[in-house]
Scaffold this motif. Structure first.
Motif, PDB file in Angstrom:
ATOM      1  N   GLY B 134      29.565  29.726 -13.952  1.00 40.77           N
ATOM      2  CA  GLY B 134      28.839  31.066 -15.294  1.00 40.77           C
ATOM      3  C   GLY B 134      28.222  30.611 -16.471  1.00 40.77           C
ATOM      4  N   ASN B 135      28.825  29.272 -17.027  1.00 33.57           N
ATOM      5  CA  ASN B 135      28.791  28.801 -18.399  1.00 33.57           C
ATOM      6  C   ASN B 135      27.216  28.028 -18.400  1.00 33.57           C
ATOM      7  OD1 ASN B 135      30.160  30.988 -19.610  1.00 33.57           O
ATOM      8  ND2 ASN B 135      31.693  28.794 -19.588  1.00 33.57           N
ATOM      9  N   LEU B 136      26.955  27.470 -17.141  1.00 33.39           N
ATOM     10  CA  LEU B 136      26.325  26.370 -16.778  1.00 33.39           C
ATOM     11  C   LEU B 136      24.357  26.665 -17.444  1.00 33.39           C
ATOM     12  CD1 LEU B 136      27.116  24.181 -14.220  1.00 33.39           C
ATOM     13  CD2 LEU B 136      27.570  23.737 -16.755  1.00 33.39           C
ATOM     14  N   SER B 137      23.823  25.849 -17.076  1.00 37.33           N
ATOM     15  CA  SER B 137      22.313  26.383 -18.094  1.00 37.33           C
ATOM     16  C   SER B 137      21.449  27.106 -17.009  1.00 37.33           C
ATOM     17  CB  SER B 137      21.441  25.414 -19.064  1.00 37.33           C
ATOM     18  OG  SER B 137      21.959  23.741 -17.926  1.00 37.33           O
ATOM     19  N   GLY B 138      20.422  26.889 -16.291  1.00 41.43           N
ATOM     20  CA  GLY B 138      19.747  27.035 -15.052  1.00 41.43           C
ATOM     21  C   GLY B 138      19.909  25.958 -13.793  1.00 41.43           C
ATOM     22  N   GLY B 139      19.151  24.896 -15.104  1.00 41.76           N
ATOM     23  CA  GLY B 139      18.804  23.672 -14.040  1.00 41.76           C
ATOM     24  C   GLY B 139      20.322  23.197 -13.695  1.00 41.76           C
ATOM     25  N   LEU B 140      21.527  23.162 -14.720  1.00 41.58           N
ATOM     26  CA  LEU B 140      23.044  22.060 -13.790  1.00 41.58           C
ATOM     27  C   LEU B 140      23.054  23.486 -13.429  1.00 41.58           C
ATOM     28  CD1 LEU B 140      24.268  21.578 -17.805  1.00 41.58           C
ATOM     29  CD2 LEU B 140      23.081  20.336 -15.875  1.00 41.58           C
ATOM     30  N   LYS B 141      23.376  24.814 -13.336  1.00 43.86           N
ATOM     31  CA  LYS B 141      23.757  25.586 -11.845  1.00 43.86           C
ATOM     32  C   LYS B 141      23.327  24.505 -10.755  1.00 43.86           C
ATOM     33  CE  LYS B 141      25.014  29.346 -13.996  1.00 43.86           C
ATOM     34  NZ  LYS B 141      24.409  31.332 -14.515  1.00 43.86           N
ATOM     35  N   GLN B 142      21.794  25.015 -10.946  1.00 44.16           N
ATOM     36  CA  GLN B 142      21.183  24.575  -9.618  1.00 44.16           C
ATOM     37  C   GLN B 142      22.007  23.039  -8.909  1.00 44.16           C
ATOM     38  OE1 GLN B 142      20.221  26.537  -8.082  1.00 44.16           O
ATOM     39  NE2 GLN B 142      18.083  26.742  -7.077  1.00 44.16           N
ATOM     40  N   ARG B 143      22.084  22.220 -10.322  1.00 47.03           N
ATOM     41  CA  ARG B 143      22.889  20.944 -10.207  1.00 47.03           C
ATOM     42  C   ARG B 143      23.937  21.131  -8.830  1.00 47.03           C
ATOM     43  NH1 ARG B 143      21.115  18.481 -14.828  1.00 47.03           N
ATOM     44  NH2 ARG B 143      22.275  16.561 -14.752  1.00 47.03           N
ATOM     45  N   LEU B 144      24.785  21.917  -9.690  1.00 48.11           N
ATOM     46  CA  LEU B 144      25.560  22.290  -9.161  1.00 48.11           C
ATOM     47  C   LEU B 144      26.208  22.507  -7.285  1.00 48.11           C
ATOM     48  CD1 LEU B 144      29.212  22.550  -9.557  1.00 48.11           C
ATOM     49  CD2 LEU B 144      28.794  24.370 -10.504  1.00 48.11           C
ATOM     50  N   ALA B 145      24.957  23.340  -7.400  1.00 41.92           N
ATOM     51  CA  ALA B 145      24.265  23.957  -6.214  1.00 41.92           C
ATOM     52  C   ALA B 145      24.182  22.728  -5.072  1.00 41.92           C
ATOM     53  CB  ALA B 145      23.527  25.164  -5.974  1.00 41.92           C
ATOM     54  N   LEU B 146      23.365  22.036  -6.231  1.00 43.06           N
ATOM     55  CA  LEU B 146      22.831  20.682  -4.733  1.00 43.06           C
ATOM     56  C   LEU B 146      24.547  20.066  -4.442  1.00 43.06           C
ATOM     57  CD1 LEU B 146      20.885  19.604  -3.589  1.00 43.06           C
ATOM     58  CD2 LEU B 146      20.587  18.409  -5.404  1.00 43.06           C
ATOM     59  N   ALA B 147      25.217  19.747  -5.184  1.00 37.88           N
ATOM     60  CA  ALA B 147      26.571  18.821  -5.294  1.00 37.88           C
ATOM     61  C   ALA B 147      27.361  19.510  -4.094  1.00 37.88           C
ATOM     62  CB  ALA B 147      27.137  19.004  -6.048  1.00 37.88           C
ATOM     63  N   CYS B 148      27.406  20.856  -4.149  1.00 34.84           N
ATOM     64  CA  CYS B 148      28.464  22.080  -2.983  1.00 34.84           C
ATOM     65  C   CYS B 148      27.120  21.731  -1.742  1.00 34.84           C
ATOM     66  CB  CYS B 148      28.820  23.080  -3.614  1.00 34.84           C
ATOM     67  SG  CYS B 148      29.243  23.216  -4.749  1.00 34.84           S
ATOM     68  N   ALA B 149      26.219  21.733  -1.320  1.00 31.89           N
ATOM     69  CA  ALA B 149      25.046  21.684  -0.307  1.00 31.89           C
ATOM     70  C   ALA B 149      25.440  20.443   0.184  1.00 31.89           C
ATOM     71  CB  ALA B 149      24.121  22.222  -0.935  1.00 31.89           C
ATOM     72  N   LEU B 150      25.862  19.207  -0.757  1.00 29.97           N
ATOM     73  CA  LEU B 150      25.910  17.836   0.171  1.00 29.97           C
ATOM     74  C   LEU B 150      27.568  17.321  -0.160  1.00 29.97           C
ATOM     75  CD1 LEU B 150      23.431  16.479  -3.018  1.00 29.97           C
ATOM     76  CD2 LEU B 150      23.107  16.356  -0.122  1.00 29.97           C
ATOM     77  N   VAL B 151      27.943  18.051  -0.079  1.00 30.60           N
ATOM     78  CA  VAL B 151      29.482  16.619  -0.106  1.00 30.60           C
ATOM     79  C   VAL B 151      29.705  17.370   1.088  1.00 30.60           C
ATOM     80  CG1 VAL B 151      30.392  19.464   0.092  1.00 30.60           C
ATOM     81  CG2 VAL B 151      31.499  17.720  -1.220  1.00 30.60           C
ATOM     82  N   HIS B 152      29.508  17.779   2.303  1.00 30.16           N
ATOM     83  CA  HIS B 152      29.419  17.056   3.624  1.00 30.16           C
ATOM     84  C   HIS B 152      28.553  16.692   4.286  1.00 30.16           C
ATOM     85  CE1 HIS B 152      27.352  20.777   3.594  1.00 30.16           C
ATOM     86  NE2 HIS B 152      26.796  20.338   5.628  1.00 30.16           N
ATOM     87  N   ARG B 153      27.901  16.110   3.255  1.00 29.27           N
ATOM     88  CA  ARG B 153      27.046  14.393   4.068  1.00 29.27           C
ATOM     89  C   ARG B 153      26.215  15.274   5.523  1.00 29.27           C
ATOM     90  NH1 ARG B 153      29.191   9.907   2.683  1.00 29.27           N
ATOM     91  NH2 ARG B 153      30.529   9.848   2.058  1.00 29.27           N
ATOM     92  N   PRO B 154      25.558  16.426   5.015  1.00 25.33           N
ATOM     93  CA  PRO B 154      24.545  17.196   5.807  1.00 25.33           C
ATOM     94  C   PRO B 154      23.109  16.166   6.334  1.00 25.33           C
ATOM     95  CG  PRO B 154      24.140  18.343   3.134  1.00 25.33           C
ATOM     96  CD  PRO B 154      25.254  17.489   3.493  1.00 25.33           C
ATOM     97  N   LYS B 155      22.829  16.498   7.429  1.00 26.62           N
ATOM     98  CA  LYS B 155      21.784  15.750   8.078  1.00 26.62           C
ATOM     99  C   LYS B 155      19.594  16.188   7.612  1.00 26.62           C
ATOM    100  CE  LYS B 155      23.817  14.702  12.200  1.00 26.62           C
ATOM    101  NZ  LYS B 155      24.223  15.271  13.163  1.00 26.62           N
ATOM    102  N   ILE B 156      20.351  17.731   6.883  1.00 29.87           N
ATOM    103  CA  ILE B 156      19.571  18.077   6.537  1.00 29.87           C
ATOM    104  C   ILE B 156      19.789  19.434   5.555  1.00 29.87           C
ATOM    105  CG2 ILE B 156      17.850  20.381   7.395  1.00 29.87           C
ATOM    106  CD1 ILE B 156      18.259  19.784   9.789  1.00 29.87           C
ATOM    107  N   LEU B 157      18.522  19.683   4.572  1.00 23.21           N
ATOM    108  CA  LEU B 157      19.397  20.271   3.107  1.00 23.21           C
ATOM    109  C   LEU B 157      17.926  21.647   3.226  1.00 23.21           C
ATOM    110  CD1 LEU B 157      21.098  20.300   1.124  1.00 23.21           C
ATOM    111  CD2 LEU B 157      19.648  19.132  -0.167  1.00 23.21           C
ATOM    112  N   PHE B 158      18.163  22.681   3.347  1.00 30.01           N
ATOM    113  CA  PHE B 158      17.614  23.264   2.816  1.00 30.01           C
ATOM    114  C   PHE B 158      17.480  24.156   1.463  1.00 30.01           C
ATOM    115  CE2 PHE B 158      18.374  23.949   7.437  1.00 30.01           C
ATOM    116  CZ  PHE B 158      16.553  24.109   8.114  1.00 30.01           C
ATOM    117  N   LEU B 159      16.218  24.198   0.715  1.00 36.36           N
ATOM    118  CA  LEU B 159      16.472  24.454  -0.732  1.00 36.36           C
ATOM    119  C   LEU B 159      14.934  25.584  -0.271  1.00 36.36           C
ATOM    120  CD1 LEU B 159      16.121  20.710  -0.797  1.00 36.36           C
ATOM    121  CD2 LEU B 159      18.399  22.005  -2.869  1.00 36.36           C
TER     122      LEU B 159
END
Lengths: 377, 341
Positions: B134-159
């Protein structure tokens, strides 16, 4: 699957730890309530279910039974011709009082000899036992004076006779402590467990929706069951500890008797929490916001207070109210914890209640599972 | 080319509202696909259906090899999703969020720790793991969200609008990351409002009122647009507004808009016909275009506007989308009028 569940549970605990105010309230409110209820409530009941064993079976003994019935404090639920059966009715809780008229009742009275009618009263609920004892006393007095005018020759009429004795015995809670009504306090465990479990669980799902975290959660392959159960477990733990505090307060502060097994009560508490949490989750699937969920949860706490025998004895309530009471797990759990605490009896005396709790748990969890979709609307 | 996403007639109705109207899409593996459209055009609805969290009303399709209608849970194992709004737990730390999601995706055991370290490294959050999300800036929040969306090596990424509300530097960092992923063969499905982002995509699609108006490769779209409506003409002049008013009086032109420090000019259909189609000879086209440009310059100078340059340019994606939107609006209006008759 198990690893999933574990992280779901851990995550919920972290939420609780970070939300300090809620955590404090979750533990503090129940304790405050125990004190408030413990010091404030008493009440009186009517139509106490009565079992009758009329060994005499004469016009005169029947008129005594009628007097009990007409007093409006008693309602005859069953007749029996066996002392053990009479006793059974009482221990199983089917009746709250048992009347035994001896074989020589009318004969003794006719020849102006003393006779003794036994009224055994279940003292768990002082709302029953207190009026039962006093009604027995009035009936005794009335019958005695009536006999003077009816049976004795005119010359002997003077003071009321003393031949009939209606002897009340109060079982389980002989002190009939009304001031700090043991009956209500003994139900606090049920109320506190309901309250902490239902409020916490009813916001569990809807909180994710409201914070916008739901979408990210359901886009993972995590199973529905894992989500629901993972959300329930932390609240079982918290509610359980609340329960332990409440029982300790009841016994050590309010001096309630505890005759049964604490382990059995602990196990029954956990069984009880299953349908209650199921109810909370069901509320969560219906609510759009946390506020909504809490309002419904509040309702689900208040209604059982009035319909399940928490304050007023379940047996004396009108049928429609009883029907409402049947869908609340509290109805069954109240019986269970009073049986364990006051009667000290084992599971064989309340297995029906256990089955009822199990069925309710399955119903609530299954409906929640069906209603809970891993979809956004 | 292996197909990652293929849908046919995907439709979603909310009551009477047709949120997505018979969507047809084919996206290959490793492609960066830009899904564009104004607010409320059904982009998020479409993305949610593809991710298996919203049930389509009708249609069929495959995402990552699984059926959109029948196997949403299997799709979920193979995709990553970053929603429009930050939707991780603000009261959990970066590490706790990542641990939670990796476990939900079944990334456990020996490789898990390594993988989590790698994605944190990739998004540049390795040194902040103990910070509350909650304390992260907007850009960092999105990067964290990306990390969580990537952790399982998905073949397709929806953004779904991953850069909305981000500052330009953060946007650049995120896009660099996304191209890195595309380079590794991840198919990216991105919705955005920003036209410069659209231009970076290998393939784009444009939806309007739930309907797909056009889709394809940006270069190809531009060629087709030129064939239909001609090149655009860019005019550098001062003062700009006066220049715009002046050119709006020229009958050969359909539209004059201010685009940064220049005027962006679109010719009308008669002019296009005259330049491009009457005599299809390259030389004739160039000569006629030069004639039009000189008449633009003359008009401006007559109206006392200082002209610095007049050049012929390719239409931008925005030009194309605007012209398609106008055409669609005209069609809808026509339908409305027909209804009233």
């Amino acid at each position: 699957m198990f690893k999933n569940l574990l992280s779901m549970i851990l995550k919920e605990f972290v939420h609780l730890r970070r939300d300090f105010v809620t955590l404090v309230l979750a533990f503090a409110l129940p304790l405050v309530e125990v004190f408030l209820f413990g010091h404030g409530i008493s009440g009186e009941a009517r139509y106490i279910p009565l079992a009758v064993y009329d060994e005499d079976a004469t016009v005169s003994s029947r008129s005594l039974v009628e007097m009990f019935e007409n007093s409006s404090f008693f309602k005859i639920k069953s007749y029996t011709s066996d002392v053990t059966e009479l006793h059974d009715y009482l221990t199983k809780g089917e009746v709250k009082a048992a009347l035994h008229i001896p074989k020589d009742y009318s004969e003794s009275l006719a020849v102006d000899k003393p006779t003794r009618v036994q009224l055994v009263i279940d003292g768990i609920n002082p709302q029953f036992s207190v009026p039962a004892v006093s009604t027995a006393g009035s009936i005794e007095q009335y019958k005695n004076s009536e006999m003077v005018t009816k049976y004795l020759p005119l010359s002997n009429r003077g003071e009321p006779g003393q031949n009939l004795e209606v002897a009340p015995i109060v079982l389980y809670n002989p002190e009939m402590d009304v001031a700090t009504s043991n009956f209500v306090i003994s139900g606090l465990l049920a109320l506190i467990l309901t309250q902490s479990a239902i409020v916490l669980s009813s916001i569990a799902l809807v909180r994710e929706r409201e914070r916008g975290t739901f979408e990210q959660l359901i886009v993972t392959p995590v199973g529905k069951f894992t989500v629901l159960v993972g959300k329930m477990v932390p609240y079982i733990v918290i509610s359980f500890f609340n329960g332990v505090f409440v029982v300790a307060l009841c016994v050590f502060y309010f001096g309630l008797p505890f005759r049964g097994s604490p382990w059995l009560l602990a196990a029954e508490s956990i069984l009880f929490l299953a349908p209650v949490l199921g109810m909370g989750l069901l509320i969560s699937t219906f609510s759009k916001t946390q506020l909504q969920a809490i309002m419904i949860a509040l309702f689900a706490i208040l209604v059982p207070i009035f319909t399940t025998g928490f304050v007023w004895a379940f047996e004396t309530m009108p049928l429609p109210i009883q029907l409402i009471g049947y869908i609340f797990p509290m109805t069954y759990f109240l019986t269970i914890c009073r049986f364990i605490m006051f009667k000290g009896v084992g599971i064989s005396y309340f297995w029906q209640e256990n089955i009822a709790l199990g069925i309710l748990a399955v119903i609530f969890v299954v409906i929640s599972l069906l209603r809970f979709k891993k979809r956004v609307d | 080319m292996e197909v990652a996403i293929e849908v046919e007639n995907l439709t979603k109705k909310f009551g009477k509202l047709l949120a997505v109207d018979s969507l047809n899409l084919t996206i290959n593996k490793g492609e960066v696909f830009g899904f564009l459209g104004p607010n409320g055009s059904g982009k998020t609805t479409a993305i949610r259906m593809l991710c298996g969290i919203l049930e389509p009303t009708s249609g069929n399709g495959m995402v990552g090899g699984f059926d959109v209608m029948k196997e949403p849970e299997k799709i979920k194992c193979n995709i990553g999703y970053m929603s429009q709004k930050f939707s991780l737990y603000t009261d959990l730390t970066i590490q706790e969020n990542l641990d939670f999601y990796s476990s939900l995706y079944g990334v456990v055991g020996k490789g898990a720790r390594e993988r989590k370290k790698d994605v944190l490294e990739l998004v540049g959050l390795s040194r902040r793991v103990k910070q509350l999300a909650g304390n992260l800036s907007g850009g960092l929040k999105q990067r964290l969200a990306l990390a969580c969306a990537l952790v399982h090596r998905p073949k397709i990424l929806f953004l779904d609008e991953p850069t909305a509300g981000m500052d330009p530097v953060a946007r650049r960092i995120l896009w660099d990351l996304l191209f890195k992923l595309a380079g590794e063969g991840v198919c990216l499905f991105i919705t955005t409002h920003y036209m410069d982002e659209a231009e970076r995509c290998v393939k784009v699609a444009y939806v309007y009122y739930g309907k797909l108006l056009l889709s394809g490769r940006p270069e190809q779209m531009k060629q087709e647009e030129i064939a239909k409506t001609g090149h655009r003409i860019e005019v550098m002049c001062t003062p700009l507004v006066k220049g715009m008013m002046s050119l709006r009086g020229l009958p050969e032109l359909e539209e004059v808009t201010i685009f940064g420090e220049a005027l962006h000019v679109k010719m009308n259909s008669h002019t296009v016909q005259w330049i491009y189609q009457d005599h299809g000879h390259d030389f004739a086209v160039a000569a006629k275009r030069a004639y039009l440009m000189s008449s633009i310059k003359d008009k401006l100078e007559r109206d006392n506007v200082v002209v610095r340059s007049v050049t012929s340019v390719f239409p931008t994606l925005e030009d194309i989308f605007v012209s398609f939107t106008r055409a669609e609006d005209a069609k809808r209006e026509g339908q409305q009028i027909q209804k009233f008759d």
